[in-house]
Design a protein around this motif. Structure first.
Motif, mmCIF file in Angstrom:
data_model
loop_
_atom_site.group_PDB
_atom_site.id
_atom_site.type_symbol
_atom_site.label_atom_id
_atom_site.label_comp_id
_atom_site.label_asym_id
_atom_site.label_seq_id
_atom_site.Cartn_x
_atom_site.Cartn_y
_atom_site.Cartn_z
ATOM 1 N N GLY A 200 131.803 -46.235 -80.900
ATOM 2 C CA GLY A 200 132.007 -47.391 -80.034
ATOM 3 C C GLY A 200 131.159 -47.342 -78.782
ATOM 4 N N GLY A 201 130.162 -46.464 -78.776
ATOM 5 C CA GLY A 201 129.307 -46.336 -77.599
ATOM 6 C C GLY A 201 129.954 -45.580 -76.459
ATOM 7 N N ARG A 202 131.044 -44.878 -76.733
ATOM 8 C CA ARG A 202 131.745 -44.188 -75.638
ATOM 9 C C ARG A 202 130.880 -43.119 -74.976
ATOM 10 N NH1 ARG A 202 135.648 -44.893 -79.516
ATOM 11 N NH2 ARG A 202 135.460 -42.777 -80.353
ATOM 12 N N GLU A 203 129.963 -42.534 -75.759
ATOM 13 C CA GLU A 203 129.131 -41.467 -75.195
ATOM 14 C C GLU A 203 128.152 -41.976 -74.147
ATOM 15 O OE1 GLU A 203 126.739 -43.055 -78.665
ATOM 16 O OE2 GLU A 203 128.850 -42.771 -78.149
ATOM 17 N N SER A 204 127.899 -43.293 -74.135
ATOM 18 C CA SER A 204 126.927 -43.848 -73.192
ATOM 19 C C SER A 204 127.573 -44.475 -71.956
ATOM 20 C CB SER A 204 126.052 -44.889 -73.895
ATOM 21 O OG SER A 204 126.824 -46.005 -74.309
ATOM 22 N N LEU A 205 128.898 -44.505 -71.907
ATOM 23 C CA LEU A 205 129.550 -45.150 -70.766
ATOM 24 C C LEU A 205 129.297 -44.401 -69.462
ATOM 25 C CD1 LEU A 205 133.009 -46.183 -72.288
ATOM 26 C CD2 LEU A 205 131.056 -47.660 -71.736
ATOM 27 N N GLY A 206 129.225 -43.074 -69.532
ATOM 28 C CA GLY A 206 128.979 -42.307 -68.314
ATOM 29 C C GLY A 206 127.656 -42.650 -67.675
ATOM 30 N N VAL A 207 126.669 -43.026 -68.498
ATOM 31 C CA VAL A 207 125.369 -43.465 -67.996
ATOM 32 C C VAL A 207 125.397 -44.947 -67.655
ATOM 33 C CG1 VAL A 207 122.946 -43.834 -68.599
ATOM 34 C CG2 VAL A 207 124.082 -41.711 -69.247
ATOM 35 N N GLY A 208 125.956 -45.735 -68.564
ATOM 36 C CA GLY A 208 125.836 -47.180 -68.448
ATOM 37 C C GLY A 208 126.705 -47.821 -67.391
ATOM 38 N N THR A 209 127.963 -47.388 -67.319
ATOM 39 C CA THR A 209 128.887 -48.044 -66.385
ATOM 40 C C THR A 209 129.546 -47.078 -65.414
ATOM 41 O OG1 THR A 209 130.870 -47.796 -67.777
ATOM 42 C CG2 THR A 209 129.436 -49.677 -68.232
ATOM 43 N N GLY A 210 129.538 -45.796 -65.740
ATOM 44 C CA GLY A 210 130.282 -44.832 -64.928
ATOM 45 C C GLY A 210 131.781 -44.970 -65.121
ATOM 46 N N GLY A 211 132.189 -45.909 -65.995
ATOM 47 C CA GLY A 211 133.606 -46.155 -66.220
ATOM 48 C C GLY A 211 134.091 -45.537 -67.510
ATOM 49 N N ASP A 212 135.356 -45.781 -67.818
ATOM 50 C CA ASP A 212 135.995 -45.191 -68.984
ATOM 51 C C ASP A 212 136.167 -46.236 -70.081
ATOM 52 O OD1 ASP A 212 136.366 -42.710 -67.660
ATOM 53 O OD2 ASP A 212 138.091 -43.551 -66.596
ATOM 54 N N PRO A 213 136.318 -45.798 -71.342
ATOM 55 C CA PRO A 213 136.591 -46.758 -72.415
ATOM 56 C C PRO A 213 137.897 -47.485 -72.170
ATOM 57 C CG PRO A 213 136.817 -44.477 -73.185
ATOM 58 C CD PRO A 213 136.244 -44.411 -71.824
ATOM 59 N N GLU A 214 137.935 -48.776 -72.530
ATOM 60 C CA GLU A 214 139.127 -49.585 -72.269
ATOM 61 C C GLU A 214 140.314 -49.133 -73.110
ATOM 62 O OE1 GLU A 214 138.209 -53.681 -72.774
ATOM 63 O OE2 GLU A 214 136.710 -53.729 -71.167
ATOM 64 N N HIS A 215 140.046 -48.728 -74.346
ATOM 65 C CA HIS A 215 141.141 -48.272 -75.207
ATOM 66 C C HIS A 215 140.598 -47.248 -76.187
ATOM 67 C CE1 HIS A 215 144.786 -48.228 -77.573
ATOM 68 N NE2 HIS A 215 144.068 -48.437 -78.668
ATOM 69 N N VAL A 216 141.265 -46.115 -76.249
ATOM 70 C CA VAL A 216 140.880 -45.055 -77.177
ATOM 71 C C VAL A 216 142.134 -44.580 -77.894
ATOM 72 C CG1 VAL A 216 139.826 -42.775 -77.444
ATOM 73 C CG2 VAL A 216 139.024 -44.310 -75.634
ATOM 74 N N THR A 217 142.081 -44.573 -79.214
ATOM 75 C CA THR A 217 143.226 -44.062 -79.965
ATOM 76 C C THR A 217 143.244 -42.540 -79.894
ATOM 77 O OG1 THR A 217 142.023 -43.817 -82.053
ATOM 78 C CG2 THR A 217 142.982 -45.991 -81.568
ATOM 79 N N PRO A 218 144.388 -41.918 -80.139
ATOM 80 C CA PRO A 218 144.427 -40.446 -80.171
ATOM 81 C C PRO A 218 143.440 -39.866 -81.177
ATOM 82 C CG PRO A 218 146.652 -41.337 -80.092
ATOM 83 C CD PRO A 218 145.733 -42.504 -80.287
ATOM 84 N N GLU A 219 143.253 -40.544 -82.287
ATOM 85 C CA GLU A 219 142.320 -40.053 -83.302
ATOM 86 C C GLU A 219 140.874 -40.130 -82.791
ATOM 87 O OE1 GLU A 219 146.099 -41.126 -84.945
ATOM 88 O OE2 GLU A 219 144.660 -42.380 -83.835
ATOM 89 N N GLU A 220 140.546 -41.215 -82.103
ATOM 90 C CA GLU A 220 139.198 -41.342 -81.553
ATOM 91 C C GLU A 220 138.945 -40.287 -80.482
ATOM 92 O OE1 GLU A 220 138.409 -46.153 -82.100
ATOM 93 O OE2 GLU A 220 139.475 -45.400 -80.318
ATOM 94 N N ARG A 221 139.928 -40.053 -79.641
ATOM 95 C CA ARG A 221 139.757 -39.039 -78.597
ATOM 96 C C ARG A 221 139.601 -37.650 -79.207
ATOM 97 N NH1 ARG A 221 142.416 -35.636 -74.956
ATOM 98 N NH2 ARG A 221 141.729 -35.844 -72.788
#
Length: 558
Positions: A200-221
């Motif tokens: 879901g592009g979560r690995e790029s959020l730290g670069v792109g927005t500095g923010g956190d994913p809006e919703h992450v399931t326990p399995e995704e985490r």
């Protein structure tokens, strides 16, 4: 009481000026007990001591990778690498083989595609990629990660085939037909496609927005943690005992903290608060300072602020003092105004937070130095250890300002065109002949009094420190009248060990091998001082020890 580990028959480069060489070292718990002669150190061993014969190989403080991206790099380990691929046919074969081996991926992602992967003159478009794979979304990143190319189906599914406003400094390149060409410049343009991937592009959020994913399931985490663990193990296998991440968000920090609490981080991590141009200045006190207080151990720290001032030269998003040589009238647009950056640097430093800024062009470098000077005027001269990342071009007038402001030059020997397999073009044409002497000018900066740290910017470049050190020692000038920017081997090793520890305020406990310091050690497969410069990349870590714990053993328990 006997010690836990003894390494003997070694050529130890301690990086300690008072005692620069030794034959053996003893470790107890997570600290260095003694450094000295073979006989003296072996006498400390007991029946339960692990005794390691280094076989005359070099022993160093563990490598400190001063600029990388752990989440994105970890994800890239499972993606297609196009490193060294040249020409349409080779590209097509690599992509189709990868697609066949990964039938279930929602988005096929490739890394390290040179801007000139097709030829020195032909720029990649979606039409080229459609000829290779028209029926599955495909995204291909340039080595610098500031440019990517997508095929038509990926652009359609992401909703950007007809373009979109992606903000200053970002661009969905449009064609004469009114549709996107497939070239995406900078994070805001790339993210709509990248977010379709398995993470879901979560690995790029730290670069792109500095923010956190809006919703992450326990399995995704759990999946993200598993991926990061693989990346951490990869770091350890390369002799890395510390790294300084250059993107950050709370999501990554909390995952790393969980790994440390449950099984222990195999590598020490320094993370930033990533400040973007849309964030209010108050975030520095409300978030960045709070993260600094919350994450403050020898294993995981969050004690600096990272920003981007510009993009990259090849994508025409770097900022220069004078025009691009191939594009009169264009200097690039900075991501922060001078006034806004001055305020960020001043407030961060007031809060005791050093600042690290991505600045590629000499115009961006100048703006950052201006901001650090503004901070000094407002806060007084403090030991802030502010940094500039990359410094691909520096204006000659600004060279002495590094030492004057105490600004650290954080540079990547893997990045100069002609190094690490990178092509010379279009970079040399874009910056122009007059700027060549001041491009990647790390020796000029060191000679002017600047402190320097080296790193790879992984996954932008391959991560192995020994390959990077080899690149630093073998770099060749682009022309006969260009300065030779190579440092000595010991200066280069210091930029990967002692100085990197100093930059993060940990010079009192790591970065050198001396009694009482943290037990972070790497044994190499040979004697680096006796190895020709062009063969250094062939050396390998034989054993990595972080915090007194063996985190990698090439010999399987020797």
């Amino acid at each position: 009481m006997s010690v836990d580990i003894v390494i003997h028959n070694a050529r130890i480069l301690t990086m300690d000026d008072e005692h620069p060489r030794a034959e053996a070292i003893a470790l107890t718990g997570n600290r260095i007990t003694a450094v000295g002669r073979n006989a003296d150190i072996l006498a400390l061993a007991g029946p339960n001591t692990r005794v390691v014969d280094a076989g005359g190989a070099t022993v160093l403080p563990g490598f400190n990778e001063a600029h990388m991206h752990i989440f994105g790099g970890s994800v890239s380990l499972g993606e297609l690498s196009l490193f060294g691929v040249r020409g349409f046919d080779a590209l097509s074969k690599a992509v189709l083989d990868y697609a066949a081996a990964n039938p279930g991926l929602p988005l096929l992602v490739a890394q390290t595609a040179d801007y000139t992967i097709l030829s020195d003159t032909e720029r990649v478009t979606r039409h080229h990629l459609d000829r290779i794979i028209p029926d599955r979304p495909f995204l291909m990143f340039a080595p610098d990660h500031h440019t990517a190319w997508a095929n038509t189906i990926a652009l359609e599914k992401a909703g950007i085939l007809h373009g979109r406003d992606v903000g200053v400094g970002n661009e969905i390149v449009m064609g004469e037909d009114g549709l996107a060409t497939g070239e995406l410049r900078e994070t805001n343009a790339i993210r709509p496609v990248a977010s379709m991937g398995v993470t879901g592009g979560r690995e790029s959020l730290g670069v792109g927005t500095g923010g956190d994913p809006e919703h992450v399931t326990p399995e995704e985490r759990a999946g993200d943690i598993a991926v990061i663990k693989k990346g951490l193990a990869y770091c350890a296998s390369l002799g890395i005992t510390s790294f300084q991440n250059m993107d950050g968000n709370l999501y990554q920090l909390e995952m790393l903290d969980e790994i440390d609490r449950t099984e222990g981080l195999p590598v020490r991590v320094r993370m930033p608060y990533h400040m973007k141009n849309f964030m209010p200045l108050s975030d520095l006190e409300e978030k960045a300072a709070a993260w600094k207080a919350r994450f403050d151990t020898d294993k995981l720290r969050c004690n600096f602020v990272k920003l981007f001032m510009d993009g990259v030269t090849e994508g025409e998003t770097a900022v220069f003092v004078d025009d691009y040589a191939h594009k009169p009238g264009w200097k690039g647009d900075p991501l922060f105004s001078g006034e806004a950056f001055n305020a960020v640097a001043t407030e961060a430093n007031r809060l005791g937070l050093p600042v690290a800024v991505h600045a590629i062009g000499d115009g961006a470098v100048r703006m950052v130095l201006d901001g650090y000077e503004a901070s000094m005027k407002a806060n007084g001269r403090k030991d802030m250890r502010n940094r500039i990342e990359h410094i691909e071009v520096v204006h000659p007038d600004d060279i002495p300002r590094f030492a004057e402001t105490g600004t650290i030059a954080s540079m990547q020997p893997t990045h100069p065109p002609g190094s690490a397999g990178l092509p010379l073009e279009p970079y040399l044409t874009y910056i122009g002949r007059e700027r060549w002497p001041y491009s990647f000018a790390w020796k000029t900066l060191v000679d002017s009094g600047a402190k320097i740290v080296f790193a790879t910017d992984w996954p932008v470049s391959p991560l192995p420190p020994l390959s990077c050190i080899g690149d630093a020692m073998t770099r060749q000038p682009w022309a006969d009248d260009i300065p030779d920017h190579r440092l000595t081997l010991h200066e280069t090793l210091a930029a990967y060990t002692r100085t990197s520890a100093w930059v993060e305020y940990m010079e009192d406990r790591k970065g050198v091998l001396k009694p009482g310091y943290l037990a972070d050690v790497v044994i190499l497969s040979g004697d680096i001082e006796a190895t020709p410069s062009d063969e250094i990349a062939g050396l390998l870590p034989a054993l990595t020890i972080c915090d007194g714990r063996v985190t990698f053993d090439a010999g399987g328990g020797r």
